[in-house]
Write an enzyme that holds these catalytic residues in place. Structure first.
Site, short mmCIF file in Angstrom:
data_model
loop_
_atom_site.label_atom_id
_atom_site.label_comp_id
_atom_site.label_asym_id
_atom_site.label_seq_id
_atom_site.Cartn_x
_atom_site.Cartn_y
_atom_site.Cartn_z
N ASP A 141 -100.65 54.18 -99.53
CA ASP A 141 -100.54 54.75 -100.87
C ASP A 141 -99.11 55.18 -101.16
O ASP A 141 -98.86 56.10 -101.93
CB ASP A 141 -101.50 55.95 -101.00
CG ASP A 141 -101.70 56.37 -102.46
OD1 ASP A 141 -102.12 57.53 -102.70
OD2 ASP A 141 -101.43 55.55 -103.36
N LYS A 144 -95.24 50.75 -103.62
CA LYS A 144 -96.13 49.57 -103.62
C LYS A 144 -95.47 48.35 -103.00
O LYS A 144 -96.14 47.49 -102.46
CB LYS A 144 -96.61 49.29 -105.05
CG LYS A 144 -97.25 50.50 -105.72
CD LYS A 144 -98.23 51.25 -104.83
CE LYS A 144 -98.47 52.66 -105.28
NZ LYS A 144 -99.16 53.49 -104.26
N ASP A 169 -104.48 51.67 -101.91
CA ASP A 169 -104.65 52.17 -103.28
C ASP A 169 -103.79 51.34 -104.23
O ASP A 169 -102.82 50.71 -103.83
CB ASP A 169 -104.22 53.65 -103.34
CG ASP A 169 -104.60 54.30 -104.68
OD1 ASP A 169 -103.93 55.26 -105.08
OD2 ASP A 169 -105.56 53.82 -105.33
N ASN A 170 -104.15 51.34 -105.51
CA ASN A 170 -103.32 50.79 -106.58
C ASN A 170 -103.09 49.30 -106.55
O ASN A 170 -102.02 48.81 -106.98
CB ASN A 170 -101.94 51.49 -106.61
CG ASN A 170 -102.05 52.97 -106.59
OD1 ASN A 170 -101.60 53.62 -105.65
ND2 ASN A 170 -102.67 53.54 -107.61
N GLU A 199 -106.51 56.83 -111.41
CA GLU A 199 -106.89 58.25 -111.36
C GLU A 199 -106.72 58.94 -112.72
O GLU A 199 -105.72 58.80 -113.39
CB GLU A 199 -106.06 58.99 -110.29
CG GLU A 199 -104.57 58.81 -110.36
CD GLU A 199 -104.06 57.69 -109.47
OE1 GLU A 199 -104.83 56.75 -109.19
OE2 GLU A 199 -102.91 57.72 -109.07
C1 LIG Z 1 -90.00 53.94 -97.68
C2 LIG Z 1 -91.38 54.01 -97.13
C3 LIG Z 1 -91.94 55.38 -97.26
N1 LIG Z 1 -92.06 56.18 -96.18
C4 LIG Z 1 -92.59 57.41 -96.33
N2 LIG Z 1 -93.01 57.95 -97.51
C5 LIG Z 1 -92.87 57.17 -98.59
C6 LIG Z 1 -92.35 55.87 -98.52
N3 LIG Z 1 -92.37 55.33 -99.77
C7 LIG Z 1 -92.87 56.28 -100.58
N4 LIG Z 1 -93.17 57.39 -99.88
C8 LIG Z 1 -93.78 58.61 -100.40
O1 LIG Z 1 -95.10 58.25 -100.84
C9 LIG Z 1 -95.32 58.73 -102.16
C10 LIG Z 1 -95.16 57.58 -103.11
C11 LIG Z 1 -96.21 57.07 -103.71
C12 LIG Z 1 -96.04 55.92 -104.67
N5 LIG Z 1 -97.22 55.87 -105.52
C13 LIG Z 1 -97.11 55.42 -106.75
O2 LIG Z 1 -96.06 54.98 -107.21
C14 LIG Z 1 -98.32 55.48 -107.60
C15 LIG Z 1 -98.15 55.29 -108.98
C16 LIG Z 1 -99.24 55.37 -109.84
C17 LIG Z 1 -99.03 55.16 -111.29
C18 LIG Z 1 -97.94 55.75 -111.93
C19 LIG Z 1 -97.75 55.56 -113.29
C20 LIG Z 1 -98.66 54.78 -114.02
F1 LIG Z 1 -98.46 54.62 -115.34
C21 LIG Z 1 -99.73 54.19 -113.39
C22 LIG Z 1 -99.92 54.37 -112.01
C23 LIG Z 1 -100.52 55.64 -109.34
C24 LIG Z 1 -100.69 55.83 -107.97
O3 LIG Z 1 -101.92 56.08 -107.44
C25 LIG Z 1 -99.60 55.74 -107.10
O4 LIG Z 1 -99.83 55.89 -105.75
C26 LIG Z 1 -94.25 59.77 -102.40
O5 LIG Z 1 -94.67 61.01 -101.88
C27 LIG Z 1 -93.08 59.18 -101.62
O6 LIG Z 1 -92.13 60.16 -101.26
MG LIG Z 2 -101.93 55.79 -105.32
#
Ligand SMILES: CCc1ncnc2c1ncn2[C@@H]1O[C@H](/C=C/CNC(=O)c2cc(-c3ccc(F)cc3)cc(O)c2O)[C@@H](O)[C@H]1O
Ligand SMILES: [Mg+2]
Length: 214
Positions: A141, A144, A169-170, A199
């Site tokens: 999650d 992406k 997810d997603n 969500e």
């Molecule tokens: C480098 C590797 C790596 N290593 C360790 N931690 C990492 C990492 N890369 C990322 N993180 C952390 O993970 C989390 C990011 C999560 C990213 N998730 C979405 O982007 C997302 C977006 C929507 C959505 C947004 C807008 C919309 F309009 C529609 C949908 C919905 C969803 O459920 C979503 O999960 C943050 O805490 C990052 O700090």
């Molecule tokens: Mg997600």
């Protein structure tokens, strides 16, 4: 100074949830995100699908990629057997600090190891650092475009065994096309799509469950 959304989410948990009660923490976050401020938690609809997969797998070792505020960490950890361990990777220190407090409020800190750092750096070190050979369940999650490279890295590091279950997810919104193509076409995976909604919205999204065949 202005508070951040994760700080406001944590305040809502501390105000509305009961310490030591994971379900009340999950409910408080869902209420906050539905009625106050949207946040990118897996949410309650996809969360129920996730719960059913976790209960079916009954994992002893779990890896979560992308903790954010700890919503899915709490959801998953609350279903684990007593001896089980969940490792969650989060590279943003501010998010990690909030997630630690959310996990602690739920009383699940003994089941959860939150590791601050990037998945690419940490996946190769998990076996030596935490004495874990393989994961029964992985929840993806995070960014992406990292799902596919990190899945290939987990394969390379031998962290997946015959029957390991990946839940992503997603896969529709925002979408993970390269990952989906890989797990659906590779002979090493048996994949299944669980249709749902993004969500707290009416937009389509879903979870992809992929069993590693070894
Ligand atoms: C480098 C590797 C790596 N290593 C360790 N931690 C990492 C990492 N890369 C990322 N993180 C952390 O993970 C989390 C990011 C999560 C990213 N998730 C979405 O982007 C997302 C977006 C929507 C959505 C947004 C807008 C919309 F309009 C529609 C949908 C919905 C969803 O459920 C979503 O999960 C943050 O805490 C990052 O700090
Ligand atoms: Mg997600």
């Amino acid at each position: 100074t202005q508070s951040t959304r994760p700080q406001r989410l944590l305040s809502a948990v501390q105000k509305n949830a009961t310490r030591g009660n994971p379900r009340s923490v999950v409910r408080a976050i869902d209420e906050f995100c539905r009625h106050k401020e949207w946040a990118m938690n897996v949410g309650d609809e996809k969360g129920c699908i996730l719960d059913s997969i976790v209960s079916e797998v009954n994992p002893v070792t779990v890896l979560e990629l992308g903790t954010y505020c700890g919503y899915s960490t709490v959801r998953i950890a609350s279903l684990l057997p007593p001896n089980a361990k969940l490792i969650t990777l989060e590279f943003n220190p501010d998010f990690a600090a909030i997630a630690r407090q959310v996990i602690a409020w739920a009383g699940l800190q003994d089941k959860v190891q939150l590791v601050e750092g990037s998945s690419g750096d940490w996946i190769p070190k998990i076996q030596e650092q935490f004495g874990i050979n393989t994961f029964d369940l992985v929840f993806l999650d995070h960014w992406k475009d990292r799902y596919l490279p990190d899945t290939k890295l987990m394969e390379k590091c031998g962290l997946l065994r015959k029957g390991s279950v990946l839940v992503a997810d997603n896969v529709i919104c925002p979408g993970t096309p390269d990952y989906l193509e890989y797990v659906r076409s590779s002979p090493c995976y048996k994949s299944q799509y669980f249709i749902s909604h993004l969500e707290y919205t009416k937009a389509e999204d879903g979870l992809e469950k992929s069993v590693f065949l070894g």
